[in-house]
Design a protein around this motif. Sequence first.
Motif, PDB file in Angstrom:
ATOM      1  N   THR A  32      15.581  26.809 -18.208  1.00 58.44           N
ATOM      2  CA  THR A  32      15.969  27.189 -16.575  1.00 58.44           C
ATOM      3  C   THR A  32      17.715  27.148 -16.795  1.00 58.44           C
ATOM      4  N   ILE A  33      18.297  26.802 -17.889  1.00 63.37           N
ATOM      5  CA  ILE A  33      19.969  26.734 -17.721  1.00 63.37           C
ATOM      6  C   ILE A  33      20.717  27.320 -18.050  1.00 63.37           C
ATOM      7  N   LEU A  34      20.579  29.068 -16.945  1.00 66.11           N
ATOM      8  CA  LEU A  34      20.730  30.128 -18.212  1.00 66.11           C
ATOM      9  C   LEU A  34      22.338  30.446 -17.987  1.00 66.11           C
ATOM     10  N   PRO A  35      22.184  31.417 -19.079  1.00 62.41           N
ATOM     11  CA  PRO A  35      23.569  31.710 -18.994  1.00 62.41           C
ATOM     12  C   PRO A  35      23.820  32.432 -17.708  1.00 62.41           C
ATOM     13  N   PRO A  36      25.215  33.084 -17.457  1.00 61.22           N
ATOM     14  CA  PRO A  36      25.331  33.469 -16.125  1.00 61.22           C
ATOM     15  C   PRO A  36      25.548  35.241 -17.425  1.00 61.22           C
ATOM     16  N   GLU A  37      25.271  36.411 -15.969  1.00 58.95           N
ATOM     17  CA  GLU A  37      25.027  37.838 -16.898  1.00 58.95           C
ATOM     18  C   GLU A  37      26.407  38.547 -16.693  1.00 58.95           C
ATOM     19  N   HIS A  38      27.898  37.951 -16.242  1.00 57.32           N
ATOM     20  CA  HIS A  38      29.518  38.251 -16.771  1.00 57.32           C
ATOM     21  C   HIS A  38      29.811  37.107 -17.099  1.00 57.32           C
ATOM     22  N   PRO A  39      29.698  36.219 -18.244  1.00 58.72           N
ATOM     23  CA  PRO A  39      30.477  34.995 -17.620  1.00 58.72           C
ATOM     24  C   PRO A  39      32.179  34.950 -18.178  1.00 58.72           C
ATOM     25  N   ASP A  95      33.396  27.711 -11.367  1.00 54.74           N
ATOM     26  CA  ASP A  95      31.745  27.144 -10.893  1.00 54.74           C
ATOM     27  C   ASP A  95      31.280  26.935 -12.330  1.00 54.74           C
ATOM     28  N   LEU A  96      30.849  26.495 -13.320  1.00 48.65           N
ATOM     29  CA  LEU A  96      30.554  26.140 -14.563  1.00 48.65           C
ATOM     30  C   LEU A  96      29.170  26.264 -15.100  1.00 48.65           C
ATOM     31  N   ARG A  97      28.395  26.561 -13.711  1.00 49.01           N
ATOM     32  CA  ARG A  97      27.081  27.926 -14.073  1.00 49.01           C
ATOM     33  C   ARG A  97      27.984  29.377 -14.266  1.00 49.01           C
ATOM     34  N   ASP A  98      28.873  29.523 -13.897  1.00 45.86           N
ATOM     35  CA  ASP A  98      29.498  31.132 -14.309  1.00 45.86           C
ATOM     36  C   ASP A  98      30.029  30.925 -16.241  1.00 45.86           C
ATOM     37  N   MET A  99      29.574  29.763 -16.740  1.00 48.12           N
ATOM     38  CA  MET A  99      30.287  30.201 -18.096  1.00 48.12           C
ATOM     39  C   MET A  99      29.222  29.923 -19.329  1.00 48.12           C
ATOM     40  N   LEU A 100      29.959  30.196 -19.723  1.00 49.10           N
ATOM     41  CA  LEU A 100      28.842  30.110 -20.902  1.00 49.10           C
ATOM     42  C   LEU A 100      28.205  28.685 -21.197  1.00 49.10           C
ATOM     43  N   ILE A 101      27.314  28.081 -21.528  1.00 51.39           N
ATOM     44  CA  ILE A 101      26.568  27.351 -21.993  1.00 51.39           C
ATOM     45  C   ILE A 101      27.809  26.015 -23.294  1.00 51.39           C
ATOM     46  N   GLU A 102      27.086  27.145 -24.116  1.00 49.38           N
ATOM     47  CA  GLU A 102      28.056  26.958 -25.596  1.00 49.38           C
ATOM     48  C   GLU A 102      29.692  26.901 -25.470  1.00 49.38           C
ATOM     49  N   ASP A 103      29.761  27.777 -24.676  1.00 47.37           N
ATOM     50  CA  ASP A 103      32.129  27.265 -24.128  1.00 47.37           C
ATOM     51  C   ASP A 103      32.247  26.204 -23.875  1.00 47.37           C
ATOM     52  N   ILE A 104      31.402  25.661 -23.123  1.00 48.89           N
ATOM     53  CA  ILE A 104      31.522  24.738 -21.915  1.00 48.89           C
ATOM     54  C   ILE A 104      31.302  23.880 -23.117  1.00 48.89           C
ATOM     55  N   HIS A 105      30.197  23.572 -23.505  1.00 52.74           N
ATOM     56  CA  HIS A 105      30.383  22.339 -25.228  1.00 52.74           C
ATOM     57  C   HIS A 105      31.441  22.678 -25.496  1.00 52.74           C
ATOM     58  N   ALA A 106      31.907  23.615 -26.363  1.00 54.89           N
ATOM     59  CA  ALA A 106      32.821  24.109 -27.695  1.00 54.89           C
ATOM     60  C   ALA A 106      33.890  22.812 -26.651  1.00 54.89           C
ATOM     61  N   HIS A 107      34.429  22.707 -25.494  1.00 54.70           N
ATOM     62  CA  HIS A 107      35.514  22.154 -25.097  1.00 54.70           C
ATOM     63  C   HIS A 107      35.476  20.840 -24.809  1.00 54.70           C
ATOM     64  N   ILE A 108      34.462  20.549 -24.950  1.00 49.95           N
ATOM     65  CA  ILE A 108      34.223  19.361 -23.849  1.00 49.95           C
ATOM     66  C   ILE A 108      33.750  18.161 -25.427  1.00 49.95           C
ATOM     67  N   GLY A 109      34.196  17.088 -25.132  1.00 49.33           N
ATOM     68  CA  GLY A 109      34.015  16.030 -26.567  1.00 49.33           C
ATOM     69  C   GLY A 109      33.212  14.860 -25.646  1.00 49.33           C
ATOM     70  N   VAL A 110      32.196  14.394 -26.486  1.00 50.72           N
ATOM     71  CA  VAL A 110      31.119  13.519 -25.713  1.00 50.72           C
ATOM     72  C   VAL A 110      30.981  12.869 -26.313  1.00 50.72           C
ATOM     73  N   ILE A 111      30.937  11.456 -26.042  1.00 48.07           N
ATOM     74  CA  ILE A 111      30.176  10.124 -27.423  1.00 48.07           C
ATOM     75  C   ILE A 111      29.771   9.529 -26.232  1.00 48.07           C
ATOM     76  N   PHE A 112      27.926   9.234 -26.876  1.00 51.56           N
ATOM     77  CA  PHE A 112      27.658   8.170 -25.584  1.00 51.56           C
ATOM     78  C   PHE A 112      26.769   6.785 -26.531  1.00 51.56           C
ATOM     79  N   GLN A 113      26.492   6.215 -25.297  1.00 49.61           N
ATOM     80  CA  GLN A 113      27.068   4.806 -25.929  1.00 49.61           C
ATOM     81  C   GLN A 113      25.185   4.704 -27.044  1.00 49.61           C
ATOM     82  N   ASP A 114      24.581   5.923 -26.920  1.00 46.79           N
ATOM     83  CA  ASP A 114      23.056   5.837 -27.719  1.00 46.79           C
ATOM     84  C   ASP A 114      23.376   7.180 -28.503  1.00 46.79           C
ATOM     85  N   PHE A 115      24.343   7.438 -29.486  1.00 51.23           N
ATOM     86  CA  PHE A 115      24.749   8.281 -30.778  1.00 51.23           C
ATOM     87  C   PHE A 115      24.021   7.659 -31.054  1.00 51.23           C
TER      88      PHE A 115
END
Length: 629
Positions: free
Chosen positions: A365-372, A447-467
């Motif tokens: 349901t979280i889809l890439p934008p037509e013109h990212p 808007d985050l919805r105007d970016m590619l999901i892969e591009d967002i994840h490539a520029h964010i480093g996340v460490i969760f407690q339940d890694f």
Amino acid sequence: MTSTDSPSRRGPRPSSSEPTGSFREQLDNLRHLGRLVAQIWRTSRWLTGLSIGLRLVRALQPVVMLYVGKLIIDEVVRLTGQPAAGSDFAQWWASGELTRIAELLTIEFALVIGTDLLNRFTSLVDSILGELHSNTVSIELMQHAARLDLRHFESAEYQDRLERARRQAAGRSGLLAQLLGQAQDMITVVTLAAGLFYYAPWLILLLPLSFVPAIWGETRFNTLSYYISRGRTPERRQLEYIRQIGASAETAKEIKLFGLGAFLVERFRTLAQTIFLENRKLAMDRSIWGALFSSISTLTYYGAYAFIVWRTIAGEFTIGDLAFLSGSFLRLNGLFQKILLGFTQIAGQSLYLDDLFSFFEIQPTILPPEHPKPFPTPIVQGIVFDNVGFRYPDTETWAIRGLSFTLNAHETLALVGENGAGKTTIVKLLTRLYDPDEGRITIDGIDLRDMLIEDIHAHIGVIFQDFIRYSLTAAENIGVGRIEDSTDIPRIEDAAERSLADTVIAKLPQKYDQPLGRLFNKGRDLSGGEWQKIAIGRAYMRDADLIILDEPTAALDAKAEAEVFARFKSLATAKTAVIISHRFSTVRMADRILVLENGKILEAGSHEDLLALGGRYAELFELQAAGYR
């Protein structure tokens, strides 16, 4: 098909005594057979084509074998009905009378050898093709699962569907062999029926009496078996869960100390016994009815056989004809049953295929934008939550609503609040694991919805407690933080040094090549705090513009925590960061702190500002500080 289930897929579990799938529904599921064939064709075109070719040859062998056998018998009868050509084999052979029978026996011998070789070679091809197809389906399943949203994996219903799909991933390649076998048998039936029709057309009319009852029974029991298996998916997942925690290195200490062994065994036994009783009843019913239907088939065959014998005694058929006709009828009877039973089994298997292919039909349901638009690099202005509201799927309660704040570029922001306040939800929205139901989230005005999901994840480093504690080498455990550079050892070593994991790795016998965890041989397990330093190294490995640490030091002692965050502060001066922690010794290092309650911002400011305010933050800080006095 969307990610929302149709009512037919999410209805209550059917009773084990009666299937609920309509005949139309079962026919509709046959559409999956074409998808299966296409999938197997993609796996290996030449192996699939070879399997088809081999079966075409095998389809003609039975009628040829029967006819050669008829000719041999007729030739033997002819030879025994005329004067002897000699007193021994040499004289018979010299007379030429044995030439014809020798040729026929040679042909039959070659057919027998050829049949065996063809069967073995076909099985070999099917085995190799089946292994390749199983791997192909598993890969496609993992690829599709990687495309789905986090919501799918946080839903028990979708977990059931994933489990059913996973069970079907390895084992449906045999269905192609069954389909090709059906085609082979139908060609054989046509050739045998032609011969039978030539001699005694009405015998073909007896065939339905022998196989129709068996078809009805097989269809019913296949459908029952599927719905019992489908209906028990939650229980089977529970069994797998209990089996895992009951014999796992990760759970062994607690299970022993709490004395949970007997409890888990009893829970497993109860669930397994329920499933066993259902399956046993089905197996017994199938066996009893199968014996009855088999008797009907046998009776029909011997009626036809008696008629053929009588026609032979009356002189209308030769002995060879008797062998050919009785063999053809018996073979036809078996083939008709096999074909029609095969169709019911294929229809039953198509129900299981629906478990597999319906999972592939689930769409994210979280889809890439037509013109990212590209992710801003570096972040110049900051991140803005603008009146954001969100509630998790299938819930009525808002996790956050009306949330507005700004995370400035190069700022370290701490999120504080009790469990359920919305801290981790903010992280999930910020990383676009979910999209907000209200409002919007922007980075430098985009808007985050105007970016590619892969591009967002490539520029964010996340460490969760339940890694995840990967059962990989120490280098690979850090390298997964930026998988495209996972073989860049200098980068891995630098990330390890930044997270203080280098001192942990230095103590390992094989250093960065040391397998971690106890799942595989020669693996070395780490303490919780050591694992956490390895995991934090992944965030440094990514060298992202935005770093998010969700309870990253929960397993560290106070001294180690102070070291990690002192290092973090010194290395993240040019980074934008979000920290979630219950430890105020960590939180106070942030430039600004948001105190959350019920998905809303209760207080905001620096550590000193919030203490001076004397509100909720000051109260929580004092409670925690009192524990150290």
